[in-house]
Design a protein around this motif. Structure first.
Motif, short mmCIF file in Angstrom:
data_model
loop_
_atom_site.label_atom_id
_atom_site.label_comp_id
_atom_site.label_asym_id
_atom_site.label_seq_id
_atom_site.Cartn_x
_atom_site.Cartn_y
_atom_site.Cartn_z
N GLY A 80 0.81 -1.21 0.00
CA GLY A 80 0.00 0.00 0.00
C GLY A 80 0.85 1.27 0.00
N LEU A 81 2.07 1.16 -0.41
CA LEU A 81 3.00 2.30 -0.43
C LEU A 81 2.82 3.06 -1.75
N ARG A 82 2.43 4.32 -1.65
CA ARG A 82 2.19 5.15 -2.83
C ARG A 82 3.19 6.29 -2.86
N ASP A 83 3.38 6.85 -4.05
CA ASP A 83 4.30 7.98 -4.26
C ASP A 83 5.69 7.69 -3.70
N HIS A 84 6.19 6.51 -4.03
CA HIS A 84 7.51 6.09 -3.57
C HIS A 84 8.19 5.28 -4.68
N LEU A 85 9.46 5.52 -4.86
CA LEU A 85 10.29 4.82 -5.84
C LEU A 85 11.19 3.84 -5.13
N ILE A 86 11.26 2.60 -5.62
CA ILE A 86 12.23 1.63 -5.12
C ILE A 86 13.05 1.15 -6.31
N VAL A 87 14.37 1.17 -6.13
CA VAL A 87 15.32 0.75 -7.16
C VAL A 87 16.12 -0.44 -6.64
N VAL A 88 16.12 -1.54 -7.39
CA VAL A 88 16.96 -2.68 -7.06
C VAL A 88 18.08 -2.71 -8.09
N THR A 89 19.30 -2.66 -7.59
CA THR A 89 20.49 -2.61 -8.44
C THR A 89 21.17 -3.97 -8.43
N ARG A 90 21.58 -4.43 -9.62
CA ARG A 90 22.30 -5.70 -9.73
C ARG A 90 23.58 -5.49 -10.52
N TRP A 91 24.65 -6.01 -9.94
CA TRP A 91 25.92 -6.10 -10.65
C TRP A 91 26.08 -7.56 -11.01
N TYR A 92 26.03 -7.87 -12.31
CA TYR A 92 26.05 -9.25 -12.80
C TYR A 92 27.39 -9.90 -12.48
N GLY A 93 27.32 -11.11 -11.96
CA GLY A 93 28.52 -11.82 -11.54
C GLY A 93 29.05 -12.86 -12.51
N GLY A 94 28.42 -12.98 -13.69
CA GLY A 94 28.94 -13.90 -14.69
C GLY A 94 28.20 -15.21 -14.80
N LYS A 95 27.29 -15.50 -13.87
CA LYS A 95 26.52 -16.74 -13.93
C LYS A 95 25.03 -16.41 -13.89
#
Length: 116
Positions: A80-95
């Protein structure tokens, strides 16, 4: 933007989560630009994001991690969270992680929500 930093590592891939309040698409773009001013985040393989805006609806960006933005949106809706941005960052490890990558996105988002 609140950055929780690295949340988990799997097969060399590293995940981090960040977020902040936003009101519109311009605020989302500004927040993403601000995040990417940090060299580590600018060089990340994926900065997947989602926002549930009161006046703009559901907006997401997969940044090459197909389907990950929808995982974030579903969790925002359930919370129920509105007016909020969530960013998930991934650094690829090769597999390739297969379906585990979605579980990792969920873990990151849950960590962020729990820290609010």
């Amino acid at each position: 933007m609140k950055q929780l930093g690295q949340i988990l590592t799997d097969k060399g891939s590293k995940y981090a989560v960040s977020g902040c309040p936003v009101k519109d698409r311009a605020a989302i773009d500004a927040a993403l630009k601000s995040l990417k001013q940090d060299r580590a985040y600018a060089k990340a393989t994926h900065n997947t994001w989602g926002a549930n805006l009161v006046d703009g609806g559901l907006i997401k960006g997969d940044d090459g991690e197909s389907g990950a933005g929808m995982v974030i949106l579903r969790m925002l809706e359930r919370e129920g969270l509105r007016d909020h941005l969530i960013v998930v960052t991934r650094w690829y490890g090769g597999k390739h992680l297969g379906g585990d990558r979605f579980r990792h996105v969920q873990t990151c988002v849950r960590s962020y929500l729990d820290a609010l």
